[in-house]
Enzyme design. Structure first.
Site, PDB file in Angstrom:
ATOM      1  N   HIS A   1      -5.602   6.901   2.355  1.00  0.00           N
ATOM      2  CA  HIS A   1      -4.651   5.725   2.013  1.00  0.00           C
ATOM      3  C   HIS A   1      -5.127   5.490   0.527  1.00  0.00           C
ATOM      4  O   HIS A   1      -6.159   5.284   0.372  1.00  0.00           O
ATOM      5  CB  HIS A   1      -5.242   4.265   2.918  1.00  0.00           C
ATOM      6  CG  HIS A   1      -4.670   4.495   4.176  1.00  0.00           C
ATOM      7  ND1 HIS A   1      -3.901   5.541   4.856  1.00  0.00           N
ATOM      8  CD2 HIS A   1      -4.780   3.641   5.375  1.00  0.00           C
ATOM      9  CE1 HIS A   1      -3.433   5.134   6.131  1.00  0.00           C
ATOM     10  NE2 HIS A   1      -4.195   4.204   6.555  1.00  0.00           N
TER      11      HIS A   1
ATOM     12  N   CYS B   1      -7.692  -0.364   8.772  1.00  0.00           N
ATOM     13  CA  CYS B   1      -7.968   0.481   7.672  1.00  0.00           C
ATOM     14  C   CYS B   1      -7.788   0.403   6.243  1.00  0.00           C
ATOM     15  O   CYS B   1      -8.501   0.440   5.404  1.00  0.00           O
ATOM     16  CB  CYS B   1      -7.474   1.962   7.997  1.00  0.00           C
ATOM     17  SG  CYS B   1      -5.434   1.723   8.400  1.00  0.00           S
TER      18      CYS B   1
END
Lengths: 341, 341
Positions: free
Chosen positions: B246, B133
């Site tokens: 994130h 990710c």
């Protein structure tokens, strides 16, 4: 300018704030030789009292004559108040240790972290500046490495606690968190965006060059404290939903090769530093562990293989202690240690 | 290996996890031509059903014959399950898009972010790896800059949401936060330390060199996806008390000088990217704003004056979408777009 005495009249200006509170606690804990403690804050706090060594001390409002008879004044009342009152205090013969950004980059004001440049106290003219919290913990960790390997460049990203903004920000994080957990709408008063369960790449005001003031403080104050304009620093400063304790991801390029083991060994022997670096046991510095503690904690020390001479490390310290109140009191301790300054 | 059809039989393996859930949602939202959707998970979830396009789909347990008749299988069930089941699926003639770390660095498995290296899909042998990710959102933002200025080195520090660990970690952040607000003792099951109101410089396991696996994924996967082993990356990956999204502080050194305005202009025109960069209006990407959204958001673009050719930027994306489920579905879309692969 500060006469050698057995005990000193000390003032805390901004006594009711997060850093002011901590200054009072640190003076007491470290048994600073206080003859009398005087506390100052804004009109809002008039009539309040605060505890010091078992006594209730009244909070006073500053006036032109307030500093008469005061030897040392620890200021943490913001840049604007400091701009007005620090020169008045200094003129009264008081030595000011100022926690705001107001005087830090003035050429005739020393900017001091005792572990790094206590020697700069020699040339003060009545005002000494306490550096920015995120800079203090970084330079404490950088200095011993600079001494052996000469630091060329630093790339730093910070994870800063809300207490750096003050008590209101701590309340806002708490309130927003409680509101979100209870499906209530949140209020935003201190920060422009929600801080609970979020991170904000925004600390202090934005400047023309796209950096924040906080980021440029790390660039400029580092050079002044380290006494080396050749050290290049680039910074990204970020607010995180943590109450207390700033964390920093620091990438260093050195002139001379230095290996992680050597960094660990040097830092372990350096003043004000505790190395916490045993990842195999999940040991590394954490903000929740540093509240109320004095040292700068360093861990995750590893070689950066993307350049010839690189080190990555993770540095955590209590922003209200070493990042503010403790550093200010340590400056005062240095001043009285050496007498007539 | 994938025959051109009007509609495909699609499987989601690990359907009940945070990423699996998101895969189902993304297939529906993007109107992927699904003839039939089959859902697989561990024994724990047997008997459950999940919604897709208005129907209730039963959750099945995998067996040797499960993949017969399936065209595309999106795996998000961890490295160990993927190691066992992906080759079985591929052998059955199914194309696997695997979200685990199991196959990413295998020389005969393409590691694909469609905006960056869709061309690598050409040489797949039945298994295609979905990158980590934190790497995906970084390479989406790096590629357009690399194309015009050639990236030499990247120093990245991440602020990663707990959903990257999975549903249990989201529950742990919520529970610890509620417990702390109610002065109850906290439980630690997912992370070795408290995550509420804290930051952990620790994602995935620690390796011999002192880095975590997560950090080395960013170093190694970046080179493979960008198809350029000369790009040097050094990473510090940090878990923050954020549920979803994130954030990354990325420092870039380029071969050719490129100014922030040019970076803004290039990224604005690049696929999958939205530039949010108006600091004077407090506009910059934030994790709370990206949940459920597709793009990689880039802001805080500024010149790094500590080197000749340097750029700092702040990159945020939904780790469950572009960082996982969306990227996997985009790979599947590329596969069917080009037919017989």
């Amino acid at each position: 300018m500060l006469k050698k005495k057995d005990r000193y009249v000390v003032a805390v200006v901004g006594a009711t704030g997060a850093v002011g509170n901590e200054m009072i606690a640190v003076l007491e804990e470290r048994e600073f030789p206080v003859e009398k403690l005087r506390l100052f804050a804004s009109e809002k706090s008039e009539g309040k009292t605060l505890q010091f060594e078992g006594s209730e001390i009244p909070v006073e409002v500053l006036n032109e004559d307030s500093f008469k008879g005061i030897d040392i004044a620890l200021f943490s009342a913001g840049a604007e108040r400091s701009k007005i009152w620090a020169p008045i205090a200094a003129k009264s013969g008081c030595v000011v240790v100022d926690n705001s950004s107001q005087w830090r980059m003035e050429p005739d004001v020393p900017l001091v972290v005792p572990e790094v440049n206590a020697h700069d106290l020699k040339w003060h003219k009545g005002i000494i500046a306490n550096p920015n919290c995120s800079t203090i913990q970084m330079v404490v960790a950088l200095k011993p490495i600079h001494d052996v390997a000469k630091i060329k460049r630093v790339v730093v990203t910070t994870f800063q606690a809300v207490s750096g903004t003050g008590k209101k920000a701590m309340d806002e994080l708490l309130q927003q968190t409680a509101d979100l957990l209870n499906f209530r709408e949140i209020q935003k008063n201190v920060y422009p965006h929600q801080i609970a369960f979020n991170v904000l790449p925004h600390i202090d005001k934005f400047l023309e060059n796209g950096y924040t003031k906080e980021e440029m403080k790390m660039v400029n104050e580092t050079k002044k404290i380290m006494g080396d304009n050749s050290i290049k620093v680039t910074a990204t400063t970020v607010r995180v939903p943590v109450f207390r304790g700033h964390s920093e991801s620091i990438n260093i390029e050195t002139e001379k090769k230095i290996m992680p083991n050597e960094v660990r060994s040097i830092l372990s022997k350096s003043p004000g530093i505790v190395v916490l670096d045993a990842p195999e046991k999940n040991v590394y510095p954490l903000p929740i562990d540093v509240a109320g503690k004095d040292p700068v904690y360093v861990g995750r020390i590893r070689e950066d293989e993307s350049i010839d001479n690189g080190i990555n490390m993770w540095v955590v310290s209590d922003n209200l202690r070493k990042g503010a109140a403790l550093n200010a009191v340590q400056i005062a301790e240095e001043l009285i240690k050496t007498g007539n300054r």
